[in-house]
Design a protein around this motif. Sequence first.
Motif, PDB file in Angstrom:
ATOM      1  N   THR A  61      25.829  80.896  19.976  1.00 54.09           N
ATOM      2  CA  THR A  61      27.178  81.462  20.078  1.00 54.09           C
ATOM      3  C   THR A  61      27.148  82.961  20.368  1.00 54.09           C
ATOM      4  O   THR A  61      27.921  83.457  21.198  1.00 54.09           O
ATOM      5  CB  THR A  61      27.962  81.206  18.780  1.00 54.09           C
ATOM      6  OG1 THR A  61      28.065  79.792  18.564  1.00 54.09           O
ATOM      7  CG2 THR A  61      29.359  81.808  18.855  1.00 54.09           C
ATOM      8  N   MET A 104      27.652  75.584  23.499  1.00 58.24           N
ATOM      9  CA  MET A 104      28.151  75.753  22.130  1.00 58.24           C
ATOM     10  C   MET A 104      29.044  74.582  21.729  1.00 58.24           C
ATOM     11  O   MET A 104      28.931  74.030  20.627  1.00 58.24           O
ATOM     12  CB  MET A 104      28.932  77.062  22.033  1.00 58.24           C
ATOM     13  CG  MET A 104      29.449  77.382  20.634  1.00 58.24           C
ATOM     14  SD  MET A 104      30.611  78.770  20.615  1.00 58.24           S
ATOM     15  CE  MET A 104      32.147  77.916  21.058  1.00 58.24           C
ATOM     16  N   ASN A 162      28.235  71.829  18.741  1.00 61.69           N
ATOM     17  CA  ASN A 162      29.193  71.615  17.662  1.00 61.69           C
ATOM     18  C   ASN A 162      29.522  70.140  17.491  1.00 61.69           C
ATOM     19  O   ASN A 162      29.498  69.598  16.379  1.00 61.69           O
ATOM     20  CB  ASN A 162      30.489  72.381  17.971  1.00 61.69           C
ATOM     21  CG  ASN A 162      30.519  73.766  17.383  1.00 61.69           C
ATOM     22  OD1 ASN A 162      30.538  73.940  16.168  1.00 61.69           O
ATOM     23  ND2 ASN A 162      30.515  74.769  18.240  1.00 61.69           N
ATOM     24  N   ASN A 190      34.039  77.753  16.107  1.00 58.72           N
ATOM     25  CA  ASN A 190      32.926  76.869  15.750  1.00 58.72           C
ATOM     26  C   ASN A 190      33.272  75.976  14.568  1.00 58.72           C
ATOM     27  O   ASN A 190      32.996  74.769  14.584  1.00 58.72           O
ATOM     28  CB  ASN A 190      31.686  77.703  15.414  1.00 58.72           C
ATOM     29  CG  ASN A 190      30.890  78.093  16.646  1.00 58.72           C
ATOM     30  OD1 ASN A 190      30.411  77.239  17.373  1.00 58.72           O
ATOM     31  ND2 ASN A 190      30.763  79.377  16.899  1.00 58.72           N
ATOM     32  N   LEU A 211      23.178  77.043  16.179  1.00 57.51           N
ATOM     33  CA  LEU A 211      24.528  77.161  16.746  1.00 57.51           C
ATOM     34  C   LEU A 211      24.984  78.617  16.764  1.00 57.51           C
ATOM     35  O   LEU A 211      25.548  79.090  17.756  1.00 57.51           O
ATOM     36  CB  LEU A 211      25.508  76.316  15.933  1.00 57.51           C
ATOM     37  CG  LEU A 211      26.990  76.418  16.307  1.00 57.51           C
ATOM     38  CD1 LEU A 211      27.218  75.949  17.746  1.00 57.51           C
ATOM     39  CD2 LEU A 211      27.846  75.600  15.335  1.00 57.51           C
ATOM     40  N   MET A 212      24.722  79.335  15.688  1.00 56.81           N
ATOM     41  CA  MET A 212      25.115  80.739  15.630  1.00 56.81           C
ATOM     42  C   MET A 212      24.336  81.571  16.649  1.00 56.81           C
ATOM     43  O   MET A 212      24.885  82.483  17.280  1.00 56.81           O
ATOM     44  CB  MET A 212      24.890  81.287  14.217  1.00 56.81           C
ATOM     45  CG  MET A 212      25.831  80.716  13.154  1.00 56.81           C
ATOM     46  SD  MET A 212      27.584  81.099  13.459  1.00 56.81           S
ATOM     47  CE  MET A 212      28.157  79.588  14.247  1.00 56.81           C
ATOM     48  N   ILE A 257      33.477  71.885  14.597  1.00 59.60           N
ATOM     49  CA  ILE A 257      32.665  71.041  13.715  1.00 59.60           C
ATOM     50  C   ILE A 257      33.548  70.017  13.016  1.00 59.60           C
ATOM     51  O   ILE A 257      33.199  68.839  12.904  1.00 59.60           O
ATOM     52  CB  ILE A 257      31.899  71.905  12.691  1.00 59.60           C
ATOM     53  CG1 ILE A 257      30.764  72.661  13.393  1.00 59.60           C
ATOM     54  CG2 ILE A 257      31.323  71.023  11.579  1.00 59.60           C
ATOM     55  CD1 ILE A 257      30.016  73.618  12.496  1.00 59.60           C
TER      56      ILE A 257
END
Length: 431
Positions: free
Chosen positions: A416, A365, A369, A325, A412-413, A329
């Motif tokens: 994921t 995901m 990102n 991740n 995002l987490m 980014i």
Amino acid sequence: MELTGIILVVVFFALLLLNVPISISIGVATLLAMLMNMDVTPATITIAQRMVGGLNSFALLAIPFFVLSGLIMGRGGIAKRLIECAMALIGALPGGLALVNVVSCMMFGAISGSAVAATSAIGSFMLPEMKKAGYEPNFSAAVTAAAATTGMLIPPSNILIVYAIASGGVSIAALFMAGYIPGIMVGLALMMVCYGYAKIKGYPLAPRLPLSVVFKKVLQAIPSLFLIILVIGGIVGGIFTPTEAGAIAVVYALLLAVVFYKEVALNALPGIMLKAAETTAIVMLLIAASTAMSWLLSFENIPQTLSNALLTVSDNPLLILLLINLLLIVVGAFLDMTPAVLIFTPIFLPVATQLGMSELQFGIMLVLNLSIGLCSPPVGAVLFITCAIAKTKLENIIKPLLPLYAAMFVVLMLITYVDWFSEALPRALGF
């Protein structure tokens, strides 16, 4: 292999620093790297073959259709009606105009499938209105930039089509369904930040509108919102393919903008079509060049080497996914979404699947990102458009962007590490 990879990376970033167009940078870097292994003639022929082969996909026909429909809707008064609808529903809440900004970007982004279009259409109207109401211009610009990226997740989305091709055959319809919950989650997270910021700053509340006015504004926006139901409902119901859905979106957008709302004159259509052709050409050249680079990476076994290196970093899958991740980014902050998806999908997808992540979950995901990168310096296109509309400098909106980045990172987490958010809707619909 090491020399080829080094030449590829060094030449690519050197050309980017010289402001060479990204598609040209990818193509030249790929050619020079290939010359390490073969003569000029076979190298150029191979690149040409791979570029043509990369565009030889029926699914890619959906992109020019959705680009054209998005441009028609951007000129067709649809953004104005979506903003008025959102204003009527939530404008009286604390931070109402900021909330309206987010919701409008979500709805318009979902209809147009373009973060840039959402930034231009919504920002041009909302930023002056927020300034009049006493909102800080830099905060308003930050909200617009972050919210515009939600259209990358909420279908129909061109970048999800590109990922479906890059991944080797993931269902576009399943990807579209997988993007809904995460896209809405990002929007809600941004709205929570806006609500808290407005409470702290004490921004004035807008007056509540009578129910008759609310009903009228919602009714006026229904024809625009129906496009989502038409496109997605047709795909899910098996009535037409995503490519056919793009063509239907163009026809519906024309009827809406030319006949129903009467915001687009017939003599304006050639200009809109020319702009759509230019945008499509840029996207297709990016896809073609990125496909050639992806082939070279595979030919040199670079994805496998990087995948094995990542898997040896740690035995903890949570740590490896966090590392992926963070890398994505950074990639998103420097690289356009289309080549980033085409280049890094074959590198990181095998790692993600080995760690138990499905292709759907990884795709969402990946796109989230890169969406964060889309509104991040130094390259984020959405940032520069927003700054131009707000008449402010890039460095001025970084600080108000930080809590919005944090909200997007939390989502995002969740995406994921919890597959339900990406896979619940596709599973429920039988994909």
